[in-house]
Scaffold this motif. Sequence first.
Motif, short mmCIF file in Angstrom:
data_model
loop_
_atom_site.label_atom_id
_atom_site.label_comp_id
_atom_site.label_asym_id
_atom_site.label_seq_id
_atom_site.Cartn_x
_atom_site.Cartn_y
_atom_site.Cartn_z
N LYS A 1 23.59 63.96 33.48
CA LYS A 1 24.29 63.97 32.19
C LYS A 1 25.03 65.29 31.98
O LYS A 1 24.60 66.34 32.46
CB LYS A 1 23.30 63.77 31.04
CG LYS A 1 22.44 62.52 31.13
CD LYS A 1 23.26 61.25 31.15
CE LYS A 1 22.35 60.03 31.20
NZ LYS A 1 23.12 58.77 31.39
N ASN A 2 26.13 65.18 31.26
CA ASN A 2 26.82 66.38 30.77
C ASN A 2 26.40 66.59 29.32
O ASN A 2 26.60 65.70 28.48
CB ASN A 2 28.34 66.20 30.85
CG ASN A 2 28.83 66.21 32.29
OD1 ASN A 2 28.41 67.04 33.09
ND2 ASN A 2 29.71 65.27 32.63
N PRO B 1 21.50 70.15 35.36
CA PRO B 1 22.34 71.27 35.79
C PRO B 1 23.62 71.43 34.97
O PRO B 1 24.31 72.45 35.11
CB PRO B 1 22.68 70.91 37.24
CG PRO B 1 22.66 69.42 37.26
CD PRO B 1 21.58 69.00 36.29
N ASN B 2 23.90 70.46 34.10
CA ASN B 2 25.19 70.46 33.40
C ASN B 2 25.01 70.64 31.90
O ASN B 2 25.38 69.78 31.10
CB ASN B 2 25.95 69.15 33.68
CG ASN B 2 26.10 68.89 35.16
OD1 ASN B 2 26.58 69.76 35.90
ND2 ASN B 2 25.68 67.71 35.61
N ARG C 1 34.15 65.44 29.10
CA ARG C 1 33.34 64.36 28.52
C ARG C 1 31.88 64.77 28.53
O ARG C 1 31.33 65.13 29.57
CB ARG C 1 33.51 63.07 29.32
CG ARG C 1 32.68 61.91 28.76
CD ARG C 1 32.80 60.66 29.61
NE ARG C 1 31.94 59.62 29.10
CZ ARG C 1 30.64 59.49 29.37
NH1 ARG C 1 30.06 60.40 30.16
NH2 ARG C 1 29.91 58.51 28.87
N PHE C 2 31.28 64.72 27.34
CA PHE C 2 29.85 65.00 27.23
C PHE C 2 29.11 63.71 26.91
O PHE C 2 29.55 62.92 26.05
CB PHE C 2 29.58 66.04 26.14
CG PHE C 2 30.08 67.41 26.49
CD1 PHE C 2 29.42 68.18 27.44
CD2 PHE C 2 31.22 67.93 25.89
CE1 PHE C 2 29.88 69.45 27.77
CE2 PHE C 2 31.68 69.19 26.22
CZ PHE C 2 31.00 69.95 27.16
N ASP C 3 28.00 63.51 27.59
CA ASP C 3 27.18 62.32 27.33
C ASP C 3 26.28 62.55 26.11
O ASP C 3 26.01 61.61 25.35
CB ASP C 3 26.30 62.02 28.55
CG ASP C 3 27.11 61.80 29.81
OD1 ASP C 3 27.82 60.80 29.87
OD2 ASP C 3 27.02 62.66 30.71
N SER D 1 33.84 62.67 19.86
CA SER D 1 33.58 62.87 21.29
C SER D 1 33.10 61.63 22.02
O SER D 1 33.22 61.53 23.23
CB SER D 1 32.54 63.99 21.46
OG SER D 1 31.27 63.56 20.96
N GLY D 2 32.49 60.71 21.29
CA GLY D 2 31.90 59.54 21.94
C GLY D 2 30.53 59.81 22.54
O GLY D 2 29.92 58.93 23.14
N ALA D 3 30.03 61.04 22.41
CA ALA D 3 28.72 61.39 22.93
C ALA D 3 27.62 60.86 22.02
O ALA D 3 27.85 60.52 20.86
CB ALA D 3 28.60 62.91 23.06
N TYR D 4 26.40 60.79 22.59
CA TYR D 4 25.22 60.48 21.77
C TYR D 4 24.80 61.80 21.13
O TYR D 4 24.52 62.78 21.81
CB TYR D 4 24.10 59.93 22.64
CG TYR D 4 22.99 59.28 21.85
CD1 TYR D 4 22.98 57.90 21.64
CD2 TYR D 4 21.96 60.04 21.29
CE1 TYR D 4 21.96 57.30 20.91
CE2 TYR D 4 20.95 59.44 20.56
CZ TYR D 4 20.95 58.07 20.37
OH TYR D 4 19.95 57.47 19.63
N VAL D 5 24.76 61.81 19.79
CA VAL D 5 24.60 63.07 19.06
C VAL D 5 23.22 63.17 18.44
O VAL D 5 22.76 62.26 17.74
CB VAL D 5 25.68 63.20 17.96
CG1 VAL D 5 25.49 64.51 17.18
CG2 VAL D 5 27.08 63.15 18.58
#
Length: 511
Positions: A49-50, A76-77, A120-122, A151-155
């Motif tokens: 994941k980012n 790592p990200n 893009r962040f997950d 962002s579309g990320a899970y927050v």
Amino acid sequence: MFVLTSSQMREIDRKASQEIGIPEVVLMENAGFCVFEEIRKDFETLDDKNIAVFCGKGNNGGDGFVVARYLAQVCPNVKVFLFDENVTLISKVFLDILKRLEVDVSILSEELLLSLKTQRFDIIVDAIFGIGLSKDIDGLYKKAIEYINGSGAYVYSVDIPSGICSDSASVRGCAVKANKTVTFVYPKIGNILYPGSYYCGKVIVKDIGIPEKIIKDIKVKILTAEDLDISKFYRFPDSHKGDYGKVGIVAGSKYYPGAAVLCSNAAVQSGCGLCYLITPQEALYFQNLRKPEIVVLPLEGKEGVISFDGFVKFDEYLAKFDVLGFGCGLTKNEEVEKILIHILENFQIPIVIDADGLNTLSSSQKAKKLLANYKSQKVLTPHYMEAARILGVDVKDVAKSPIDAATKIASEFRAICVLKGSRTIITDGDEVFINVLGNPGMAKGGSGDVLTGIILSMIAQGYSAFEAAKLSVYLHSLSADILLEKKAMQTILPSDIIEGLDSAIRRLIEG
């Protein structure tokens, strides 16, 4: 479960560190680890994941530093974006650890924020502002929040979404829209009331090691089944209708005959022994929907609404009622005011005032004074607009601080106030219960009339006004939630909620 204000939470933190001796860094470590645990639970693996962690300069940012450290051990990200290096002393402990571990920490700028739009962040962790936010958000903070939301990320938000006022649940300019909020010790008002609750997503409450013994004098609670007394639901085999009380209801007009029907139907459906409906003759055309168990006392009306001369003929009945409901569908006029004053001057029976009874009360100083001095139990059931009229304020003021509004009404009239809304508040002016059950299917004309009927029935069956209000609000919403298991929100009707009381009562009894 208790609900805390920001000042109460700060006092609990202070006692934990200064009186018990738990170092603040320990509490921050525990809080950050709790958020990390929740993230790890939600995702099978994190190593691909980012992840971005946005940290403010306060202690909320410090929690974020702890989250980032744990995430960096399994992923790592992980990138940390810091608004200001001038962080609190406690937060600096964990920021320095991140730097020594060579976690990617960047000072956020408009240029950097702009460049993030190509990444893009997950997962994004929001640790920008905590419960101490006291001003509207603007500048780089606002742009960062807008970026997070788009962002579309899970927050994940730490304690409360940044931008939500912890004490009022209002949006301070803009706010993070989280998928999940991890809060600590107990939820905050901003986690529970709207619109804050909407921005929180799913709220998870975590224990961070603060002893329960130091949490004292909290007056606000979430209403749960454990707060309800259902002892009077048991019925002895040799009981009779007189054991379950006589409800009197003054309601209805030719314009709103359904209000009287819904209120009285709800009263008998929720268990009272006898229910008498005093309503204008002109409202009887709608009575084919009334349950036949209800005793109707039709009175001579005046242009389709209740009249004082017609009403006083039933004074002998009022003296026999165990509780009186007043207001549903009466309309607001001088006759209604005269009747309300007559009741308050001449009788001392528990009374539940709703709808047009409240509207009349708001414009009658005499009725207000009489009600404040009325010796018997009183329940007022306003929605936000009715509460605003009673208090002489704008409805926006009530929406901004509904707990304050409800407690003011309860204190002014020495009554129980049931402030109806998406989060109905029940208070005696001291203790406060927030109902979190229910759904938007209840947002239809007549739902309040049903609630009034249930409250009347519970008082008739021997509950105190406060216990009756809590129990009734819970059952009312539980019935609607059970209906939602089989019906679409749009099709749920107040009359369905009445019929659903059977399932709600059964479920409450069975636990």
